[in-house]
Design a protein around this motif. Structure first.
Motif, mmCIF file in Angstrom:
data_model
loop_
_atom_site.group_PDB
_atom_site.id
_atom_site.type_symbol
_atom_site.label_atom_id
_atom_site.label_comp_id
_atom_site.label_asym_id
_atom_site.label_seq_id
_atom_site.Cartn_x
_atom_site.Cartn_y
_atom_site.Cartn_z
ATOM 1 N N GLY A 3 0.781 -1.225 0.000
ATOM 2 C CA GLY A 3 0.000 0.000 0.000
ATOM 3 C C GLY A 3 0.813 1.273 0.000
ATOM 4 N N PHE A 4 2.123 1.162 -0.022
ATOM 5 C CA PHE A 4 2.952 2.358 0.060
ATOM 6 C C PHE A 4 3.487 2.737 -1.323
ATOM 7 C CE2 PHE A 4 3.076 0.568 4.307
ATOM 8 C CZ PHE A 4 2.756 1.686 5.060
ATOM 9 N N PRO A 5 3.091 3.898 -1.822
ATOM 10 C CA PRO A 5 3.572 4.335 -3.134
ATOM 11 C C PRO A 5 5.092 4.456 -3.150
ATOM 12 C CG PRO A 5 1.792 5.749 -2.344
ATOM 13 C CD PRO A 5 2.186 4.852 -1.200
ATOM 14 N N GLY A 6 5.676 4.011 -4.211
ATOM 15 C CA GLY A 6 7.120 4.126 -4.380
ATOM 16 C C GLY A 6 7.904 2.897 -3.971
ATOM 17 N N CYS A 7 7.269 1.929 -3.292
ATOM 18 C CA CYS A 7 7.969 0.702 -2.916
ATOM 19 C C CYS A 7 7.964 -0.232 -4.120
ATOM 20 C CB CYS A 7 7.311 0.028 -1.726
ATOM 21 S SG CYS A 7 8.199 -1.462 -1.201
ATOM 22 N N GLU A 8 9.136 -0.488 -4.665
ATOM 23 C CA GLU A 8 9.240 -1.311 -5.867
ATOM 24 C C GLU A 8 9.616 -2.751 -5.552
ATOM 25 O OE1 GLU A 8 11.301 0.616 -9.000
ATOM 26 O OE2 GLU A 8 10.153 2.447 -8.725
ATOM 27 N N ILE A 9 10.449 -2.962 -4.536
ATOM 28 C CA ILE A 9 10.827 -4.312 -4.124
ATOM 29 C C ILE A 9 10.943 -4.314 -2.609
ATOM 30 C CG2 ILE A 9 12.640 -6.085 -4.162
ATOM 31 C CD1 ILE A 9 13.359 -5.136 -6.976
ATOM 32 N N TYR A 10 10.401 -5.362 -1.979
ATOM 33 C CA TYR A 10 10.507 -5.521 -0.532
ATOM 34 C C TYR A 10 10.680 -7.005 -0.264
ATOM 35 C CZ TYR A 10 9.563 -4.795 4.420
ATOM 36 O OH TYR A 10 9.667 -4.728 5.789
ATOM 37 N N LEU A 11 11.877 -7.408 0.137
ATOM 38 C CA LEU A 11 12.195 -8.818 0.380
ATOM 39 C C LEU A 11 12.614 -9.021 1.826
ATOM 40 C CD1 LEU A 11 14.497 -9.438 -2.715
ATOM 41 C CD2 LEU A 11 12.094 -10.074 -2.483
ATOM 42 N N ILE A 12 12.097 -10.060 2.450
ATOM 43 C CA ILE A 12 12.508 -10.437 3.799
ATOM 44 C C ILE A 12 13.172 -11.802 3.683
ATOM 45 C CG2 ILE A 12 11.764 -10.947 6.140
ATOM 46 C CD1 ILE A 12 9.314 -9.150 5.560
ATOM 47 N N SER A 13 14.413 -11.907 4.187
ATOM 48 C CA SER A 13 15.185 -13.142 4.084
ATOM 49 C C SER A 13 15.744 -13.507 5.445
ATOM 50 C CB SER A 13 16.355 -12.970 3.115
ATOM 51 O OG SER A 13 15.913 -12.498 1.868
ATOM 52 N N GLN A 14 15.884 -14.809 5.686
ATOM 53 C CA GLN A 14 16.468 -15.307 6.924
ATOM 54 C C GLN A 14 17.880 -15.785 6.635
ATOM 55 O OE1 GLN A 14 14.661 -18.890 8.528
ATOM 56 N NE2 GLN A 14 14.857 -18.051 10.593
ATOM 57 N N ASN A 15 18.810 -15.423 7.510
ATOM 58 C CA ASN A 15 20.190 -15.850 7.374
ATOM 59 C C ASN A 15 20.267 -17.354 7.619
ATOM 60 O OD1 ASN A 15 22.958 -16.473 8.076
ATOM 61 N ND2 ASN A 15 23.299 -14.280 8.286
ATOM 62 N N THR A 16 20.801 -18.113 6.683
ATOM 63 C CA THR A 16 20.887 -19.565 6.792
ATOM 64 C C THR A 16 21.759 -19.997 7.974
ATOM 65 O OG1 THR A 16 20.646 -19.728 4.407
ATOM 66 C CG2 THR A 16 21.446 -21.675 5.528
ATOM 67 N N ASP A 20 18.277 -16.361 13.645
ATOM 68 C CA ASP A 20 17.755 -15.189 14.352
ATOM 69 C C ASP A 20 18.029 -13.888 13.607
ATOM 70 O OD1 ASP A 20 16.739 -16.696 16.442
ATOM 71 O OD2 ASP A 20 18.586 -16.552 17.608
ATOM 72 N N MET A 21 18.822 -13.958 12.536
ATOM 73 C CA MET A 21 19.147 -12.765 11.767
ATOM 74 C C MET A 21 18.265 -12.689 10.524
ATOM 75 S SD MET A 21 22.750 -11.410 10.185
ATOM 76 C CE MET A 21 23.492 -11.289 11.804
ATOM 77 N N VAL A 22 17.665 -11.547 10.355
ATOM 78 C CA VAL A 22 16.775 -11.313 9.216
ATOM 79 C C VAL A 22 17.334 -10.162 8.391
ATOM 80 C CG1 VAL A 22 14.447 -10.608 8.564
ATOM 81 C CG2 VAL A 22 14.771 -12.142 10.496
ATOM 82 N N HIS A 23 17.284 -10.319 7.087
ATOM 83 C CA HIS A 23 17.716 -9.262 6.165
ATOM 84 C C HIS A 23 16.494 -8.759 5.411
ATOM 85 C CE1 HIS A 23 22.082 -10.030 6.475
ATOM 86 N NE2 HIS A 23 21.669 -11.240 6.792
ATOM 87 N N VAL A 24 16.374 -7.456 5.319
ATOM 88 C CA VAL A 24 15.285 -6.851 4.552
ATOM 89 C C VAL A 24 15.927 -6.035 3.438
ATOM 90 C CG1 VAL A 24 13.319 -5.274 4.604
ATOM 91 C CG2 VAL A 24 13.780 -6.757 6.573
#
Length: 80
Positions: A3-16, A20-24
């Motif tokens: 819903g936010f204008p201008g957001c083209e890519i948003y990825l959430i990843s977990q460190n293998t 407990d570490m998450v990368h956005v």
């Protein structure tokens, strides 16, 4: 972030190696769009970005980049 204008890519990843570490990874059209999302009230279908940041155990590491090309959004890349 739909819903936010201008957001083209948003990825959430977990460190293998460290679950407990998450990368956005976020790609915004411009900084003004990203700042507007941080200041926005929560959308009807989830928390506001500022609410999510409040859940972090430490300050996020931010790296600003200039996108030079690539894939993922072929409608956004200029034709060579």
């Amino acid at each position: 972030m739909r819903g936010f204008p201008g957001c083209e890519i948003y990825l959430i990843s977990q460190n293998t190696a460290d679950p407990d570490m998450v990368h956005v990874t976020e790609v915004w059209r411009d900084d003004a769009s990203a700042q507007a999302a941080l200041a926005a009230p929560p959308p009807a279908d989830g928390p506001a970005p500022a609410d999510v940041l409040a859940l972090l155990s430490a300050s996020p590491h931010r790296t600003d980049l200039t996108v030079l090309g690539g894939g993922g959004r072929p409608d956004r890349w200029p034709t060579p």
